[in-house]
Scaffold this motif. Structure first.
Motif, PDB file in Angstrom:
ATOM      1  N   VAL A  22      50.128  25.312  51.324  1.00 34.72           N
ATOM      2  CA  VAL A  22      49.073  25.760  50.409  1.00 34.72           C
ATOM      3  C   VAL A  22      47.720  25.194  50.818  1.00 34.72           C
ATOM      4  N   ASN A  23      47.707  23.980  51.380  1.00 32.72           N
ATOM      5  CA  ASN A  23      46.454  23.442  51.895  1.00 32.72           C
ATOM      6  C   ASN A  23      45.922  24.323  53.024  1.00 32.72           C
ATOM      7  N   TYR A  24      46.840  24.787  53.860  1.00 33.86           N
ATOM      8  CA  TYR A  24      46.448  25.698  54.937  1.00 33.86           C
ATOM      9  C   TYR A  24      45.954  27.026  54.381  1.00 33.86           C
ATOM     10  N   PHE A  25      46.621  27.537  53.365  1.00 34.11           N
ATOM     11  CA  PHE A  25      46.255  28.842  52.802  1.00 34.11           C
ATOM     12  C   PHE A  25      44.820  28.879  52.288  1.00 34.11           C
ATOM     13  N   ILE A  26      44.359  27.775  51.714  1.00 34.60           N
ATOM     14  CA  ILE A  26      42.994  27.799  51.158  1.00 34.60           C
ATOM     15  C   ILE A  26      41.943  27.430  52.207  1.00 34.60           C
ATOM     16  N   SER A  27      42.390  27.132  53.431  1.00 35.38           N
ATOM     17  CA  SER A  27      41.476  26.637  54.463  1.00 35.38           C
ATOM     18  C   SER A  27      40.811  27.765  55.232  1.00 35.38           C
ATOM     19  N   LEU A  61      41.030  28.036  58.371  1.00 34.62           N
ATOM     20  CA  LEU A  61      41.961  28.477  59.406  1.00 34.62           C
ATOM     21  C   LEU A  61      42.732  29.713  58.963  1.00 34.62           C
ATOM     22  N   HIS A  62      43.132  29.737  57.703  1.00 35.60           N
ATOM     23  CA  HIS A  62      43.800  30.932  57.177  1.00 35.60           C
ATOM     24  C   HIS A  62      42.817  32.088  57.102  1.00 35.60           C
ATOM     25  N   GLY A  63      41.593  31.764  56.698  1.00 34.37           N
ATOM     26  CA  GLY A  63      40.502  32.714  56.861  1.00 34.37           C
ATOM     27  C   GLY A  63      40.387  33.803  55.820  1.00 34.37           C
ATOM     28  N   ILE A  64      40.954  33.619  54.635  1.00 34.46           N
ATOM     29  CA  ILE A  64      40.828  34.632  53.578  1.00 34.46           C
ATOM     30  C   ILE A  64      40.046  34.018  52.427  1.00 34.46           C
ATOM     31  N   ASP A  65      38.878  34.578  52.149  1.00 34.55           N
ATOM     32  CA  ASP A  65      38.046  34.060  51.075  1.00 34.55           C
ATOM     33  C   ASP A  65      38.710  34.267  49.718  1.00 34.55           C
ATOM     34  N   PHE A  66      38.499  33.286  48.840  1.00 35.91           N
ATOM     35  CA  PHE A  66      39.001  33.340  47.451  1.00 35.91           C
ATOM     36  C   PHE A  66      40.522  33.520  47.399  1.00 35.91           C
ATOM     37  N   TYR A  67      41.202  32.939  48.379  1.00 36.90           N
ATOM     38  CA  TYR A  67      42.665  32.985  48.399  1.00 36.90           C
ATOM     39  C   TYR A  67      43.177  31.818  47.544  1.00 36.90           C
ATOM     40  N   ILE A 111      40.678  28.069  45.794  1.00 34.14           N
ATOM     41  CA  ILE A 111      41.020  26.891  45.020  1.00 34.14           C
ATOM     42  C   ILE A 111      42.542  26.748  44.900  1.00 34.14           C
ATOM     43  N   PHE A 112      42.952  25.510  44.739  1.00 37.33           N
ATOM     44  CA  PHE A 112      44.366  25.180  44.521  1.00 37.33           C
ATOM     45  C   PHE A 112      44.446  24.405  43.219  1.00 37.33           C
ATOM     46  N   GLN A 113      45.318  24.866  42.308  1.00 39.77           N
ATOM     47  CA  GLN A 113      45.469  24.189  41.025  1.00 39.77           C
ATOM     48  C   GLN A 113      46.924  24.247  40.581  1.00 39.77           C
ATOM     49  N   PHE A 114      47.263  23.397  39.632  1.00 36.41           N
ATOM     50  CA  PHE A 114      48.636  23.345  39.126  1.00 36.41           C
ATOM     51  C   PHE A 114      48.658  23.770  37.665  1.00 36.41           C
ATOM     52  N   HIS A 115      49.822  24.273  37.241  1.00 30.64           N
ATOM     53  CA  HIS A 115      50.006  24.736  35.866  1.00 30.64           C
ATOM     54  C   HIS A 115      51.403  24.359  35.393  1.00 30.64           C
TER      55      HIS A 115
END
Length: 571
Positions: free
Chosen positions: A107-112, A114-120, A168-172
């Motif tokens: 998930v850290n990679y997904f928001i980076s 390097l993954h390259g997708i805005d607002f992911y 952003i990365f958040q927990f619920h």
């Protein structure tokens, strides 16, 4: 046939005997080689695969071969549309197998960048805040301890944001009622063994699809909730692995790790089936974990109280203690068999009832015998529940996701859902109306069912007996339910073992049966009790027991004289 080096290496390790796989992963390899990797319109996004593996290695840990194998399919795409081949992943492994660590890096990679997708945006969901924060805290600490990462991520106590992609990365926690309107690119559902139904998943998945490459991850070790979300997810995964459904119809990637049978828990070489961290050669982390698991296993030799938890959590094989339960969950599930209602209408039946309390549950049913089979059709069983009890213990009137006994998921009962399905009626009364109970049987008789008698125990039947007799029913009262339990326990166990108990697809009867505690008295007699005194109701099972008791009087039922046997028993 397409492939990738990490996939080839993992399969090679298995084929050459370097590692041992459980049957579900062997099925996975067969499915991949015969179906998925034969597709000509797909490709592996090598840039993303290598970027993630390097990212994890630099900031978290070096990925194990099985994790690299998994990574390849997270970035498998269709050539024409560039869509993901798999957008759902079921990662089912024993406790300690690194599910959360892998997800943290991912998930850290997904928001980076390097993954390259805005607002992911990425959300991780669990039943408790402590578990929901596990991966979040790991990502937070990775950033906090590395100045280089601080340049790319803003980390706060409740949200982590990528400077470049604004993801952003958040927990619920799983209070689904407050999560409408999320715009996630990825949702991770943690501890799915505790999910009672699809409610949480339905809410969070509703926020997907607004950014490209949406993904969902279902991660967890098995637990003690049966007939809940994880059982349905396992059934779905097995349908895929059995090739009963195509990837075009269901894009779930099932990576399932567990021992194949209970005996394998005593063979340390088989532990890698449940925990791929134990594939040779073991990392430093795996060696430490192995010592801990081995210590727990050896402790069982002198203290068996942890047996159920060990085999369920460390071996990922759901275990029901047969000294405490009526039967295994698999055999309870096997009660879902077909029957012919029209044929049954030509037979006699027993009207059975458990009316133990006037303030909570009553269970009614019609029991048939066909050869060695005891048939309690789902259409001919019904429970009544007092609303104040349902509100207090199952949050019946509240939001479904907020209720259903969240504090202890072994005892859940989705009362509202079962009511909507017609299995029970919630009475807006403080106490049961006995006339309503009797009317149910009168209605069934009027529908043409040949009820030869009504049977129940003596606790409330003195109230009901005159009402039934006024309607022309013969009534049998079981004066000593414990004596009936002791006499019938071997017969009932054998019936479950031989799959001769038939309820149809009846989740309420499965719940009732799974809630029964078997205790052995000082004379060696088996008696039926409740695993928990308030919330885990057994009324339906006791109703079934009473029906089995009286079924000796049904036509073409060959049984010894139960009363003579009972007289001979020493209670």
């Amino acid at each position: 046939m397409i492939s990738y080096s990490y996939i080839n290496e993992y399969i090679r390790q298995w084929r050459e005997g370097e590692i041992t796989l459980n049957k579900e992963r062997i099925m996975l390899i067969e499915w991949l080689e015969q179906d998925i990797l034969m597709m000509r319109d797909i490709y592996f996004d090598s840039g993303q695969i290598e970027n993630f593996i390097q990212f994890a290695d630099k900031w978290y840990f070096s990925l194990e071969p099985f994790q690299k194998f998994l990574t390849c399919f997270i970035f498998l795409r269709y050539k024409d549309s560039d869509d993901l081949v798999f957008d759902e992943f079921f990662i089912y492994m024993a406790r300690g197998a690194g599910k959360n660590g892998f997800v943290s890096a991912l998930v850290n990679y997904f928001i980076s960048e390097l993954h390259g997708i805005d607002f992911y945006n990425v959300s991780i969901v669990a039943n408790s805040e402590k578990q929901a924060k596990t991966s979040f805290t790991e990502v937070y600490n990775a950033i906090d301890m590395n100045d280089a990462l601080k340049e790319y991520f803003k980390h706060q106590k409740a949200v982590i944001e990528s400077v470049d992609t604004k993801s952003i990365f958040q927990f619920h926690t799983s209070n689904a009622s407050t999560k409408d309107g999320l715009r996630d690119g990825c949702v991770v559902y943690d501890e799915v063994h505790e999910y009672e139904n699809n409610d949480v998943v339905d809410v969070f998945s509703g926020g997907l699809g607004k950014v490209e490459d949406s993904r969902e991850f279902f991660i967890g070790t098995d637990g003690f909730v049966r007939d809940g979300f994880i059982d349905r997810l396992k059934e779905r995964a097995l349908s895929i692995l059995k090739r009963e459904i195509s990837v075009k119809e269901d894009s779930l990637f099932p990576f399932m790790c567990c021992i194949d049978n209970e005996d394998e828990m005593h063979d340390m070489n088989m532990w890698q089936k449940a925990n791929p961290m134990f594939h040779p050669s073991l990392s430093t982390y795996a060696k430490t974990l192995y010592k801990k698991v081995l210590k727990q296993y050896r402790k069982l030799q002198n203290d068996s109280s942890g047996y159920e938890n060990f085999i369920t959590k460390r071996m990922n094989l759901p275990k029901v203690d047969l000294e405490k339960s009526v039967t295994s969950w698999d055999k309870i599930e096997a009660t879902d068999q077909e029957y012919d209602l029209e044929k049954l209408k030509q037979r006699e039946c027993i009207g059975c009832i458990d009316y133990a309390s006037i303030r909570d549950f009553v269970a009614n049913g019609l029991l048939f015998v066909e050869g060695d089979k005891f048939i309690l059709p789902k259409e001919l069983t019904h429970s009544f529940v007092c609303k104040p009890f349902a509100d207090k213990h199952y949050a019946y009137s509240g939001n479904k996701a907020e209720g259903n006994n969240k504090k202890d998921h072994r005892k859940f009962a989705p009362i509202k859902e079962w009511e909507e399905q017609g299995f029970l009626t919630v009475l807006h009364k403080d106490t049961m109306d006995p006339h309503l109970i009797v009317k149910w049987f009168v209605d069934k008789r009027n529908e043409g069912w040949n009820i030869i008698k009504i049977v129940g125990d003596n606790f409330r039947m003195e109230i009901l007996r005159p009402l039934f007799e006024a309607e022309g029913f013969e009534v049998e009262i079981i004066r000593n339910p414990d004596a009936a339990s002791a006499l019938l326990a071997p017969k009932i166990e054998l019936a479950f073992d031989n799959h001769n108990v038939i309820f149809g697809d009846n989740p309420v009867m499965r719940w009732y049966t799974n809630n029964v505690l078997v205790v052995i008295d000082g004379k060696g007699n088996k008696l039926y009790r409740k695993k928990e005194p308030v919330k885990r109701k057994t009324d339906g099972f006791m109703m079934f027991l009473y029906g089995v008791w009286a079924s000796r009087d049904l036509d073409n039922y060959d049984a010894s004289d139960a009363l003579d046997i009972l007289d001979a028993l020493n209670f």
